[in-house]
Motif scaffolding. Structure first.
Motif, PDB file in Angstrom:
ATOM      1  N   GLY A 102      12.588   0.028 -24.567  1.00 25.39           N
ATOM      2  CA  GLY A 102      11.307  -0.676 -24.657  1.00 25.39           C
ATOM      3  C   GLY A 102      11.042  -1.554 -23.447  1.00 25.39           C
ATOM      4  N   GLN A 103      12.050  -2.235 -22.974  1.00 28.18           N
ATOM      5  CA  GLN A 103      11.851  -3.127 -21.828  1.00 28.18           C
ATOM      6  C   GLN A 103      11.517  -2.368 -20.559  1.00 28.18           C
ATOM      7  OE1 GLN A 103      15.246  -5.699 -21.662  1.00 28.18           O
ATOM      8  NE2 GLN A 103      14.565  -6.899 -23.407  1.00 28.18           N
ATOM      9  N   SER A 104      12.008  -1.154 -20.433  1.00 27.64           N
ATOM     10  CA  SER A 104      11.678  -0.388 -19.235  1.00 27.64           C
ATOM     11  C   SER A 104      10.179  -0.107 -19.171  1.00 27.64           C
ATOM     12  CB  SER A 104      12.481   0.910 -19.195  1.00 27.64           C
ATOM     13  OG  SER A 104      12.119   1.742 -20.270  1.00 27.64           O
ATOM     14  N   PHE A 105       9.572   0.183 -20.306  1.00 26.91           N
ATOM     15  CA  PHE A 105       8.127   0.432 -20.290  1.00 26.91           C
ATOM     16  C   PHE A 105       7.330  -0.861 -20.201  1.00 26.91           C
ATOM     17  CE2 PHE A 105       9.680   4.466 -21.561  1.00 26.91           C
ATOM     18  CZ  PHE A 105       8.815   5.326 -20.910  1.00 26.91           C
ATOM     19  N   LEU A 106       7.888  -1.941 -20.662  1.00 24.37           N
ATOM     20  CA  LEU A 106       7.249  -3.251 -20.480  1.00 24.37           C
ATOM     21  C   LEU A 106       7.187  -3.591 -18.995  1.00 24.37           C
ATOM     22  CD1 LEU A 106       6.064  -5.447 -22.280  1.00 24.37           C
ATOM     23  CD2 LEU A 106       8.294  -6.543 -22.252  1.00 24.37           C
ATOM     24  N   VAL A 107       8.272  -3.321 -18.291  1.00 22.97           N
ATOM     25  CA  VAL A 107       8.308  -3.574 -16.851  1.00 22.97           C
ATOM     26  C   VAL A 107       7.316  -2.662 -16.131  1.00 22.97           C
ATOM     27  CG1 VAL A 107       9.751  -3.349 -14.786  1.00 22.97           C
ATOM     28  CG2 VAL A 107      10.660  -4.463 -16.831  1.00 22.97           C
ATOM     29  N   LEU A 108       7.265  -1.392 -16.522  1.00 23.50           N
ATOM     30  CA  LEU A 108       6.314  -0.473 -15.883  1.00 23.50           C
ATOM     31  C   LEU A 108       4.873  -0.926 -16.108  1.00 23.50           C
ATOM     32  CD1 LEU A 108       7.925   3.000 -16.637  1.00 23.50           C
ATOM     33  CD2 LEU A 108       7.802   1.803 -14.444  1.00 23.50           C
ATOM     34  N   GLY A 109       4.549  -1.389 -17.312  1.00 27.57           N
ATOM     35  CA  GLY A 109       3.205  -1.905 -17.586  1.00 27.57           C
ATOM     36  C   GLY A 109       2.907  -3.137 -16.752  1.00 27.57           C
ATOM     37  N   GLY A 110       3.888  -4.021 -16.619  1.00 27.44           N
ATOM     38  CA  GLY A 110       3.705  -5.220 -15.802  1.00 27.44           C
ATOM     39  C   GLY A 110       3.508  -4.870 -14.337  1.00 27.44           C
ATOM     40  N   LEU A 111       4.293  -3.924 -13.858  1.00 29.55           N
ATOM     41  CA  LEU A 111       4.127  -3.495 -12.464  1.00 29.55           C
ATOM     42  C   LEU A 111       2.771  -2.823 -12.250  1.00 29.55           C
ATOM     43  CD1 LEU A 111       7.674  -2.116 -11.592  1.00 29.55           C
ATOM     44  CD2 LEU A 111       6.563  -4.164 -10.697  1.00 29.55           C
ATOM     45  N   GLY A 112       2.343  -2.027 -13.223  1.00 31.88           N
ATOM     46  CA  GLY A 112       1.028  -1.399 -13.116  1.00 31.88           C
ATOM     47  C   GLY A 112      -0.075  -2.442 -13.058  1.00 31.88           C
ATOM     48  N   GLY A 113       0.013  -3.464 -13.909  1.00 35.66           N
ATOM     49  CA  GLY A 113      -0.969  -4.546 -13.887  1.00 35.66           C
ATOM     50  C   GLY A 113      -0.939  -5.301 -12.575  1.00 35.66           C
ATOM     51  N   LEU A 114       0.257  -5.536 -12.044  1.00 38.75           N
ATOM     52  CA  LEU A 114       0.389  -6.241 -10.769  1.00 38.75           C
ATOM     53  C   LEU A 114      -0.234  -5.438  -9.630  1.00 38.75           C
ATOM     54  CD1 LEU A 114       1.572  -8.623  -9.152  1.00 38.75           C
ATOM     55  CD2 LEU A 114       3.674  -7.261  -8.924  1.00 38.75           C
ATOM     56  N   GLY A 133       1.218  -0.969 -21.542  1.00 41.00           N
ATOM     57  CA  GLY A 133       2.653  -1.188 -21.335  1.00 41.00           C
ATOM     58  C   GLY A 133       3.307  -1.793 -22.561  1.00 41.00           C
ATOM     59  N   PHE A 134       2.642  -2.764 -23.195  1.00 44.56           N
ATOM     60  CA  PHE A 134       3.174  -3.364 -24.427  1.00 44.56           C
ATOM     61  C   PHE A 134       3.294  -2.312 -25.531  1.00 44.56           C
ATOM     62  CE2 PHE A 134       1.086  -7.521 -22.987  1.00 44.56           C
ATOM     63  CZ  PHE A 134       2.258  -7.999 -22.451  1.00 44.56           C
ATOM     64  N   VAL A 135       2.245  -1.514 -25.682  1.00 42.59           N
ATOM     65  CA  VAL A 135       2.236  -0.519 -26.761  1.00 42.59           C
ATOM     66  C   VAL A 135       3.297   0.557 -26.518  1.00 42.59           C
ATOM     67  CG1 VAL A 135       0.857   1.288 -27.871  1.00 42.59           C
ATOM     68  CG2 VAL A 135      -0.170  -0.936 -27.372  1.00 42.59           C
ATOM     69  N   LEU A 136       3.377   1.057 -25.281  1.00 40.59           N
ATOM     70  CA  LEU A 136       4.396   2.060 -24.981  1.00 40.59           C
ATOM     71  C   LEU A 136       5.791   1.494 -25.183  1.00 40.59           C
ATOM     72  CD1 LEU A 136       2.952   3.893 -21.852  1.00 40.59           C
ATOM     73  CD2 LEU A 136       3.194   4.768 -24.185  1.00 40.59           C
ATOM     74  N   SER A 137       5.960   0.243 -24.812  1.00 36.23           N
ATOM     75  CA  SER A 137       7.254  -0.408 -25.030  1.00 36.23           C
ATOM     76  C   SER A 137       7.613  -0.413 -26.512  1.00 36.23           C
ATOM     77  CB  SER A 137       7.202  -1.836 -24.492  1.00 36.23           C
ATOM     78  OG  SER A 137       8.339  -2.554 -24.882  1.00 36.23           O
ATOM     79  N   ALA A 138       6.668  -0.804 -27.341  1.00 35.32           N
ATOM     80  CA  ALA A 138       6.924  -0.879 -28.783  1.00 35.32           C
ATOM     81  C   ALA A 138       7.149   0.503 -29.382  1.00 35.32           C
ATOM     82  CB  ALA A 138       5.749  -1.566 -29.483  1.00 35.32           C
ATOM     83  N   VAL A 139       6.305   1.455 -29.024  1.00 39.76           N
ATOM     84  CA  VAL A 139       6.383   2.787 -29.631  1.00 39.76           C
ATOM     85  C   VAL A 139       7.648   3.520 -29.177  1.00 39.76           C
ATOM     86  CG1 VAL A 139       5.278   5.054 -29.695  1.00 39.76           C
ATOM     87  CG2 VAL A 139       3.902   2.990 -29.962  1.00 39.76           C
ATOM     88  N   LEU A 140       7.942   3.483 -27.896  1.00 42.81           N
ATOM     89  CA  LEU A 140       9.102   4.217 -27.411  1.00 42.81           C
ATOM     90  C   LEU A 140      10.408   3.545 -27.826  1.00 42.81           C
ATOM     91  CD1 LEU A 140       7.669   5.358 -24.001  1.00 42.81           C
ATOM     92  CD2 LEU A 140       7.990   6.700 -26.073  1.00 42.81           C
ATOM     93  N   SER A 141      10.383   2.223 -27.917  1.00 44.24           N
ATOM     94  CA  SER A 141      11.557   1.523 -28.436  1.00 44.24           C
ATOM     95  C   SER A 141      11.813   1.932 -29.881  1.00 44.24           C
ATOM     96  CB  SER A 141      11.345   0.007 -28.345  1.00 44.24           C
ATOM     97  OG  SER A 141      12.375  -0.679 -29.002  1.00 44.24           O
ATOM     98  N   ALA A 142      10.748   1.971 -30.674  1.00 37.55           N
ATOM     99  CA  ALA A 142      10.894   2.374 -32.074  1.00 37.55           C
ATOM    100  C   ALA A 142      11.324   3.836 -32.177  1.00 37.55           C
ATOM    101  CB  ALA A 142       9.587   2.146 -32.831  1.00 37.55           C
TER     102      ALA A 142
END
Length: 156
Positions: A102-114, A133-142
């Motif tokens: 989940g954190q890997s996709f959170l980082v990717l979403g943050g980098l995309g926003g940046l 990024g938040f949603v992908l983090s949650a869904v893929l983590s789950a």
């Protein structure tokens, strides 16, 4: 050989633990919240440019509703599960693995926003990249956790 990574060693096959039920609820709520947000934004756009849509309200409402639904689901599942306080080594390993995914996709979403901010993109795209990024983090983590609950955690 250790039984830590063997799903059948700790639970009867097919039986879901409190942690697994909570993971399912978490993933389903994330998908439903984002789907509702997309439905509202796309219906408001009605074929026009997405950057002209008032998206902040629906985004905040969908995030807030998902948080509240997650708390409610966790409370109900916790109140109805006899094993809510039981966490074995296997479940802790699954949780750590799910967090890493989940954190890997959170980082990717943050980098995309940046990157979008640095390119001076419209705030709509920046906010949506972060939210995705938040949603992908949650869904893929789950999803990673559910797979690990069902198939076990590999020794990687």
């Amino acid at each position: 050989m250790s039984n830590i990574f063997d799903i059948s060693a700790t639970r009867e096959r097919g039986a879901m633990s409190y942690q697994e039920k909570n993971t399912w609820a978490f993933g389903v709520i994330a998908v439903l919240g984002y789907t509702a947000y997309l439905a509202v934004v796309l219906s408001r756009a009605a074929g026009g440019p997405l950057t002209d849509v008032a998206y902040a309200g629906p985004m905040l409402v969908s995030i807030g509703a998902a948080v509240l639904a997650g708390i409610l689901a966790g409370t109900v599942l916790g109140a109805t599960s006899r094993d809510r306080a039981v966490r074995d080594e296997r479940e802790r390993e699954i949780e750590r693995m799910g967090e890493r995914v989940g954190q890997s996709f959170l980082v990717l979403g943050g980098l995309g926003g940046l990157v979008l901010a640095l390119l001076e993109a419209d705030p709509f795209w920046i906010a949506n990249a972060l939210y995705l990024g938040f949603v992908l983090s949650a869904v893929l983590s789950a999803a990673a956790r559910v797979v690990a609950f069902r198939r076990g955690v590999g020794p990687w």
